[in-house]
Scaffold this motif. Structure first.
Motif, PDB file in Angstrom:
ATOM      1  N   ILE A   1      35.899  78.436   5.463  1.00  0.00           N
ATOM      2  CA  ILE A   1      36.602  78.533   6.740  1.00  0.00           C
ATOM      3  C   ILE A   1      38.100  78.398   6.508  1.00  0.00           C
ATOM      4  O   ILE A   1      38.910  79.129   7.101  1.00  0.00           O
TER       5      ILE A   1
ATOM      6  N   ASP B   1      29.063  75.643  10.831  1.00  0.00           N
ATOM      7  CA  ASP B   1      30.105  76.361  10.089  1.00  0.00           C
ATOM      8  C   ASP B   1      29.862  77.867  10.111  1.00  0.00           C
ATOM      9  O   ASP B   1      30.808  78.654  10.221  1.00  0.00           O
TER      10      ASP B   1
ATOM     11  N   ARG C   1      37.968  71.586  10.768  1.00  0.00           N
ATOM     12  CA  ARG C   1      36.842  72.316  10.196  1.00  0.00           C
ATOM     13  C   ARG C   1      37.254  73.056   8.921  1.00  0.00           C
ATOM     14  O   ARG C   1      36.456  73.187   7.984  1.00  0.00           O
TER      15      ARG C   1
ATOM     16  N   ASN D   1      35.565  72.629   5.112  1.00  0.00           N
ATOM     17  CA  ASN D   1      34.795  73.770   4.599  1.00  0.00           C
ATOM     18  C   ASN D   1      35.762  74.772   3.986  1.00  0.00           C
ATOM     19  O   ASN D   1      36.569  75.379   4.694  1.00  0.00           O
TER      20      ASN D   1
END
Length: 354
Positions: free
Chosen positions: A110, A72, A103, A107
């Protein structure tokens, strides 16, 4: 020699793709077949395959498979470029879009910056449809985060309206008078509500509890950027300063700061820690954005002015910054090296028109 390249020099895949005749069905079929047996590439080599020169879907899928091993933290370093690559995808439904959404949904950090990188270019007709669909997909997949992002958007709208008000009132009044009018406007309930209890767009880990109206002001440059101070939720966290700019394209600032961050990573990998702490900068819309205020700091312009004999030639004083760094860091042997690196970076940006 394509098979020798695959077995001995797999990192040279981009060169092989460059000489492939993509308008010949036979050559394309051979290249696609070869990709099925090509070994996974290191991340930096895989990023090269996302260049707009390689629009084929199979090449994109191969590159994304190699990027899936990014952590990440590593993905965050390249997120700005990956969003730009979306502009050159041939299809709305592509592997890169799926990868970024996957992703982002796993997260929150992000997801936060993916949202703002996309949102900042929604005014561009060529990408509005694509970016709008991705934004909708992300918000539908994270409804709780959508509410948080809407709160930030509301705060930015109020900042823009306040900036327009300051631009109109400042030519007609002295700065203290214009500042007082700005404070009166900010003390309205709608402003206080919008500018309280929100995550900082610059850093979602910071909660801005309430705006400190009496400490807010505007700067003297043409676009009258707002200097807004918030209380931090953390105990003893102190004030958090944010500069709101309306009328300047901050994407070039973001790119320069990203280059500095990447250089810092490379330096640290070689055992050289130059104590770099790049400040936050985020483009949030058409020529609008936020810049982190670095408290207890001085500007380059002031340093050059204070270290020069004549104000007219202050900007051309090459030794001013070096002397200032030496005075703050006596005996620090890498000062000249740091200045040299920044000079080279500045030269590179100027050469490319950034």
């Amino acid at each position: 020699m394509r098979y020798d390249i695959r077995d001995q020099y797999p990192q040279a895949l981009a060169k092989l793709l460059t000489i492939t005749k993509w308008n010949k069905h036979e050559d394309v079929a051979q290249m696609i077949s070869l990709l099925q047996t090509w070994p996974e590439l290191p991340v930096l080599n895989a990023l090269e395959l996302l260049d707009f020169s390689f629009p084929d879907r199979y090449v994109g899928s191969f590159a994304i498979n190699s990027l899936k091993k990014l952590t990440d933290h590593e993905l965050f370093q390249y997120l700005l470029q990956l969003v730009q690559v979306l502009k050159y995808e041939s299809y709305l439904d592509c592997e890169l879009t799926k990868f970024l959404l996957d992703r982002a949904l796993s997260n929150r950090k992000i997801g936060h910056f993916l949202f703002w990188h996309l949102r900042s270019e929604m005014h561009v007709p060529a990408v509005a449809l694509r970016f709008g669909l991705i934004l909708e997909a992300y918000c539908r997949g994270s409804t709780h985060h959508m509410k948080v992002l809407m709160k930030q958007g509301e705060a930015l709208s109020k900042m823009k309206a306040l900036n327009e008000f300051v631009k109109l009132s400042s030519p007609k009044a002295t700065k203290p008078q214009a500042k007082e009018m700005m404070h009166v406007c900010m003390k309205q309930e709608t402003y206080l509500e919008a500018l309280s209890h929100l995550q900082s767009p610059l850093n979602p880990s910071i909660i801005l509890t309430e705006v400190c109206v009496d400490q807010c002001t505007f700067m003297d440059s043409k676009m009258k950027p707002l200097w807004i101070v918030f209380n931090n939720e953390e105990t003893g966290g102190g004030g958090v300063g944010i500069i709101f700019k309306n009328g300047d394209d901050l994407r070039q600032d973001m790119l320069t700061l990203q280059m500095i961050q990447l250089m810092d990573v490379l330096w640290k990998q070689e055992g050289l820690d130059l104590r770099m702490t790049p400040y936050g900068c985020l483009s949030t819309g058409d020529k609008t954005g936020l810049i982190e205020v670095v408290m207890h700091s001085d500007t380059i312009a002031n340093i050059q002015l204070n270290k020069s004999n004549m104000a007219a030639t202050a900007a051309f004083n090459k030794d001013a910054l070096l002397n200032w760094l030496k005075s703050k860091n006596p005996g620090y042997v890498v000062i000249a090296f740091t200045q040299c690196c920044f000079f080279l970076l500045q030269l590179l940006l100027v050469q490319h028109g950034w």
